[in-house]
Design a protein around this motif. Structure first.
Motif, mmCIF file in Angstrom:
data_model
loop_
_atom_site.group_PDB
_atom_site.id
_atom_site.type_symbol
_atom_site.label_atom_id
_atom_site.label_comp_id
_atom_site.label_asym_id
_atom_site.label_seq_id
_atom_site.Cartn_x
_atom_site.Cartn_y
_atom_site.Cartn_z
ATOM 1 N N ARG A 15 -58.041 53.262 23.400
ATOM 2 C CA ARG A 15 -57.763 52.475 24.618
ATOM 3 C C ARG A 15 -58.005 53.302 25.879
ATOM 4 O O ARG A 15 -58.368 52.767 26.919
ATOM 5 N N LYS A 189 -49.723 50.168 34.535
ATOM 6 C CA LYS A 189 -49.798 48.861 33.881
ATOM 7 C C LYS A 189 -50.325 47.789 34.824
ATOM 8 O O LYS A 189 -50.705 46.707 34.380
ATOM 9 N N GLU A 195 -54.411 45.432 31.102
ATOM 10 C CA GLU A 195 -54.118 44.395 30.100
ATOM 11 C C GLU A 195 -55.296 44.206 29.156
ATOM 12 O O GLU A 195 -55.155 44.191 27.936
ATOM 13 N N GLU A 196 -56.473 44.046 29.764
ATOM 14 C CA GLU A 196 -57.690 43.800 28.981
ATOM 15 C C GLU A 196 -57.923 44.902 27.938
ATOM 16 O O GLU A 196 -58.355 44.636 26.818
ATOM 17 N N ASN A 198 -55.579 47.144 26.780
ATOM 18 C CA ASN A 198 -54.426 47.572 25.977
ATOM 19 C C ASN A 198 -53.684 46.452 25.262
ATOM 20 O O ASN A 198 -52.939 46.728 24.320
ATOM 21 N N ALA A 199 -53.831 45.205 25.732
ATOM 22 C CA ALA A 199 -52.971 44.129 25.215
ATOM 23 C C ALA A 199 -53.094 43.994 23.699
ATOM 24 O O ALA A 199 -52.081 43.974 22.988
ATOM 25 N N VAL A 200 -54.317 43.922 23.194
ATOM 26 C CA VAL A 200 -54.519 43.742 21.753
ATOM 27 C C VAL A 200 -53.929 44.927 20.994
ATOM 28 O O VAL A 200 -53.196 44.772 20.017
ATOM 29 N N LEU A 202 -51.643 47.193 21.938
ATOM 30 C CA LEU A 202 -50.186 47.326 22.003
ATOM 31 C C LEU A 202 -49.528 46.268 21.122
ATOM 32 O O LEU A 202 -48.524 46.539 20.459
ATOM 33 N N ALA A 203 -50.115 45.073 21.088
ATOM 34 C CA ALA A 203 -49.556 44.009 20.221
ATOM 35 C C ALA A 203 -49.684 44.426 18.752
ATOM 36 O O ALA A 203 -48.756 44.258 17.965
#
Ligand SMILES: N[C@@H](CCC(=O)N[C@@H](CS)C(=O)NCC(=O)O)C(=O)O
Length: 214
Positions: A15, A189, A195-196, A198-200, A202-203
């Protein structure tokens, strides 16, 4: 042709590179790989250490997120603010932060989280204390500056951001204990590409952690 980047999204180092590319406006051809696939002969030929991220840029292959981040800025960024080449002292401070990430923070993050996502127990007090001690070092690095290596955001911020945002999921950065680190994390953050990139991941990482008992 866009440079190719092999990733696993849960991996903070992967990431990091995704964020560095976004920060410099570079398009990458990103391919997600499974951990097992890293040990196939084709992948071992690219990286005998069988780790991601791996960057393939034409006939040049480089792995390790810190090395890739520096390479991408040197090769593709319009300006070198993220990793200055002529200001040797600034660059040395950034290098120190990068080595801290690689040799201390990331190792402590992995060690602490290992029993959680392998289901082999809880974080030991010692591992928790070591990660919290690393938060304390970061708090010191930030004293008097908005970014970890001074007044400008650098690749060290993006590297450490990916790891701290992950570690924060299982050992939260407490704002009253680490006010500057907490503000820095909030600022990180809010980066337009956070978001673009890290979101996947981190989830996915969250999914690997045990659900807290009610
Ligand atoms: N220092 C390396 C760490 C890379 C690393 O450990 N990647 C892990 C995922 S977070 C990996 O690929 N593990 C697979 C393996 O070791 O077989 C970097 O920053 O790129």
């Amino acid at each position: 042709m866009a440079p190719k980047l092999y990733v696993m999204y849960a991996s903070p180092p992967c990431r990091t590179v995704l964020m560095v590319a976004k920060a410099i406006g570079l398009e990458l051809d990103v391919e997600e790989v499974e951990k097992e696939a890293l040990r196939t002969p084709e992948m071992l030929e690219l990286n005998p250490q069988h780790t991601v991220p791996i960057l393939v840029d034409d006939d040049f292959v480089i792995w390790d997120s810190h090395a890739i981040a520096g390479y991408l800025v040197g090769q593709y960024a319009e300006d070198d603010t993220l990793y200055p080449k002529d200001d040797v002292r600034k660059r040395a401070v950034i290098d120190q932060r990068l080595h801290f990430e690689n040799g201390v923070l990331y190792v402590r993050c992995c060690t602490a989280s290992f029993p959680l996502f392998t289901g082999t127990g809880d974080i030991s007090d010692d591992d928790r204390d070591k990660l919290i001690e690393a938060y304390g070092f970061l708090e010191e690095f930030l004293s008097g500056h908005p970014w970890l290596a001074g007044d400008d955001m650098s690749i060290a911020d993006l590297s450490i951001l990916a790891t701290v945002a992950t570690a924060d999921l299982f050992i939260p950065v407490e704002a009253d204990r680490f006010p500057q680190l907490s503000d820095w994390l909030k600022t990180g953050k809010e980066l337009p590409y956070f978001e673009e990139c890290n979101a996947v991941g981190l989830a996915k990482f969250k999914d690997m952690l045990p659900t807290p008992e009610a």
